[in-house]
Design an enzyme around this catalytic site. Structure first.
Site, mmCIF file in Angstrom:
data_model
loop_
_atom_site.group_PDB
_atom_site.id
_atom_site.type_symbol
_atom_site.label_atom_id
_atom_site.label_comp_id
_atom_site.label_asym_id
_atom_site.label_seq_id
_atom_site.Cartn_x
_atom_site.Cartn_y
_atom_site.Cartn_z
ATOM 1 N N ARG A 204 -48.287 -14.012 -11.751
ATOM 2 C CA ARG A 204 -48.765 -12.672 -12.132
ATOM 3 C C ARG A 204 -49.033 -11.834 -10.883
ATOM 4 O O ARG A 204 -48.748 -10.632 -10.855
ATOM 5 C CB ARG A 204 -50.017 -12.790 -13.008
ATOM 6 N N PHE B 210 -43.461 -11.238 -24.853
ATOM 7 C CA PHE B 210 -44.282 -12.431 -25.075
ATOM 8 C C PHE B 210 -45.584 -12.253 -24.289
ATOM 9 O O PHE B 210 -46.006 -13.113 -23.517
ATOM 10 C CB PHE B 210 -43.556 -13.712 -24.661
ATOM 11 N N ASP C 172 -45.493 -8.898 -28.586
ATOM 12 C CA ASP C 172 -45.814 -10.274 -28.950
ATOM 13 C C ASP C 172 -45.672 -10.423 -30.460
ATOM 14 O O ASP C 172 -45.811 -9.446 -31.204
ATOM 15 C CB ASP C 172 -47.241 -10.648 -28.517
ATOM 16 N N SER C 173 -45.434 -11.642 -30.906
ATOM 17 C CA SER C 173 -45.319 -11.885 -32.346
ATOM 18 C C SER C 173 -46.674 -11.863 -33.041
ATOM 19 O O SER C 173 -46.754 -11.680 -34.253
ATOM 20 C CB SER C 173 -44.635 -13.225 -32.606
ATOM 21 N N ASP D 228 -41.641 -14.029 -20.701
ATOM 22 C CA ASP D 228 -42.414 -15.269 -20.564
ATOM 23 C C ASP D 228 -42.494 -15.959 -21.925
ATOM 24 O O ASP D 228 -43.560 -16.042 -22.538
ATOM 25 C CB ASP D 228 -43.815 -14.953 -20.023
ATOM 26 N N CYS E 112 -40.654 -22.362 -19.636
ATOM 27 C CA CYS E 112 -41.671 -23.418 -19.503
ATOM 28 C C CYS E 112 -41.196 -24.702 -20.179
ATOM 29 O O CYS E 112 -41.999 -25.602 -20.421
ATOM 30 C CB CYS E 112 -43.006 -22.962 -20.077
#
Length: 401
Positions: free
Chosen positions: A215, A233, A255-256, A305, A345
Site C-alpha cells: 500500500r 476488490f 467491492d462485492s 487485489d 494471493c
C-alpha cells in the site's frame, strides 16, 4: 508433554523433502505406520532403514499426513516448545519496530515461523488466532495460555473458519477464545492511517495485513498525487485510503460487499477527510470493469487485489483465465503512462506464472507494459526458504502505454 504415539516409516528413497526440512509430508511417501495415531497426535518420522528424521503431528484425514515440527531427536514437543517458538516469533516482530505508527500486524506466520497451521495476528490490544490443522487444534489450550502469558492481550478471538479446515476434518469456529470481546468495530492504525476492523466477522482475521508495504509503495505521492484511482476488490478501503492520504484527486472503490464499502467510507471519515468526489460501487468486479470499458472510462491508476482464485491444483487453469481477463479489462482502462498494481494471493500461482498471465493480458489488450516494481508480502509475513509455499502473495506495479 505430549507423548509420541506412533512411528511412520517412509518408503525407500522418499526422505529427501524431510532432509531438506520441508515441513509437509504427504501420504504417498509413507510406507507403514507403527501404532494407531489419532488426528493431531505426535509421531516420529523414520527413514526406510529406521533412522530418525523428524517429529511432527499426524492427521489421517489430510493428504498432508504429517506437519513437521522438529528435526532434533532430543527436542521434546511440550509446553516449553510451544512457548519458545512463540517467543521467537515475538522477538522477530519486535525487531521490525512497527509500533506505534502501526498497531496491527502478524505475530505468527504458521510454517514460516516453525508452527505449521498456526496464525496469530495482533490488532491493537487484541489477538486473533487461526487454528488450521488438527495438530494445532490438539494443542490449542497450551497455545492460548502461552499467548496470554507473552502478549497479555485484552482478549483473544479465534477465527478458525477458513475452508482449509474441512481438509483437516475440522469444523469451522469463530468465537471469543479468551478474555474480553472486542468492539464490533475496532480502530487500528497502519502507518498512521486509521482503519475500523471487525475481528469476528471480517475477511481473514479482520484486515489484509500482508499488503501494508505494498500500500505504501503503490500509493507514493509521485504515483497518485492529483490522479484518479480505481480500487478494485477494495474491501474496507486499503489502497484507496493510502492514495487519499498521498493526494489522490478521486478514488473509486469497488467491492462485492456493500457492508465492506460502508466501512471503507466510514474509514475515510475516521481520518478526517471529506471526499464527496469519491465513489463506492458494490457489485461484480468483472461486470463493473466491462461497463467502464464499454463507456470509454479511464483511470490514472488501477489496483487489482482479488481474493484467492486457486484453492487446489485443479483450479490453476481456471484461475489463470480469471487473472488474465481481469488484467486485460484493467489494461483497457488506463491511458498512456497509467499505472496498474496487480496482485495474486494464490499460493499455487507462482510469480513466474503470474507474470506470464500478465504478459498474455498485455498482448491481447495490445498494450506495452513495463514492470517498475515487483511486490510481495510484508516482513511480518516471512518466507521460509525450505517452504517456498510461504511466498504466496505476489504482485507487479506496472506502467502502461
Amino acid at each position: 508433554m505430549s507423548p509420541i504415539t506412533a512411528q511412520l516409516i517412509l518408503k525407500p528413497k522418499r526422505e529427501k523433502s524431510v532432509l531438506n526440512r520441508h515441513p509437509w509430508l504427504f501420504s504417498g511417501a509413507i510406507g507403514r505406520v507403527d501404532g494407531e495415531p489419532q488426528p493431531g497426535d505426535l509421531v516420529q518420522v523414520l527413514a526406510s532403514n529406521g533412522r530418525f528424521l523428524a517429529t511432527g503431528y499426524f492427521n489421517p484425514h489430510s493428504q498432508i499426513r504429517v506437519r513437521l515440527l522438529s528435526w532434533d531427536v532430543d527436542e521434546q514437543i511440550d509446553e516449553d516448545f510451544w512457548h519458545g517458538r512463540l517467543q521467537q516469533a515475538n522477538r522477530h516482530r519486535q525487531r521490525l519496530k512497527l509500533e506505534p505508527a502501526t498497531t496491527a500486524y502478524r505475530l505468527v506466520n504458521a510454517e514460516a515461523d516453525g508452527l505449521p497451521g498456526l496464525i496469530v495476528d495482533k490488532y491493537d490490544d487484541f489477538l486473533v488466532i487461526q487454528s488450521l490443522t488438527a495438530g494445532v487444534e490438539a494443542h490449542k489450550e497450551i497455545i492460548l495460555a502461552a499467548l496470554n502469558e507473552i502478549w497479555q492481550p485484552k482478549g483473544i478471538m479465534e477465527r478458525s473458519d477458513a475452508d482449509v479446515r474441512a481438509k483437516e476434518g475440522l469444523p469451522k469456529i469463530s468465537r471469543v477464545a479468551s478474555g474480553e470481546s472486542p468492539p464490533e468495530t475496532l480502530v487500528i492504525q497502519e502507518n498512521g492511517i486509521q482503519f475500523g476492523v471487525n475481528l469476528l466477522h471480517g475477511h481473514k482475521s479482520g484486515f489484509y495485513l500482508d499488503q501494508r508495504e505494498n500500500r505504501t509503495a503503490v500509493t507514493h505521492p509521485h504515483h497518485v498525487a492529483n490522479k484518479t484511482m480505481l480500487n478494485v476488490f477494495a474491501y474496507t478501503g486499503g489502497f484507496g485510503l493510502y492514495a487519499i492520504a498521498n493526494g489522490a484527486a478521486q478514488v473509486t472503490h469497488v467491492d462485492s460487499s456493500y457492508d465492506a464499502l460502508v466501512l471503507a467510507e466510514q474509514n475515510v471519515g475516521r481520518n478526517g477527510w471529506k471526499r464527496p468526489q469519491d465513489e463506492y460501487l458494490a457489485g461484480d468486479a468483472f461486470d463493473i470493469l466491462r461497463h467502464y470499458r464499454d463507456t470509454d472510462q479511464t483511470f490514472d491508476m488501477i489496483v487489482l487485489d482479488p481474493p484467492k482464485f486457486a484453492h487446489s491444483q485443479r483450479d490453476i487453469e481456471r484461475a489463470c483465465r480469471g487473472y488474465k481477463d481481469l488484467n486485460w479489462l484493467a489494461l483497457r482502462l488506463l491511458p498512456p503512462g497509467g499505472l496498474l498494481a496487480t496482485f495474486s494471493c494464490s499460493g499455487l500461482i507462482s510469480t513466474e506464472l503470474f507474470q506470464k498471465v500478465l504478459f498474455g493480458a498485455a498482448v491481447d489488450a495490445r498494450r506495452q507494459v513495463q514492470v517498475i516494481q515487483t511486490l510481495t508480502q510484508g516482513p511480518d509475513h516471512p518466507v521460509l526458504l525450505t517452504f517456498p509455499e510461504s511466498a504466496y502473495l505476489k504482485g507487479f506495479l506496472c506502467r502502461v502505454w
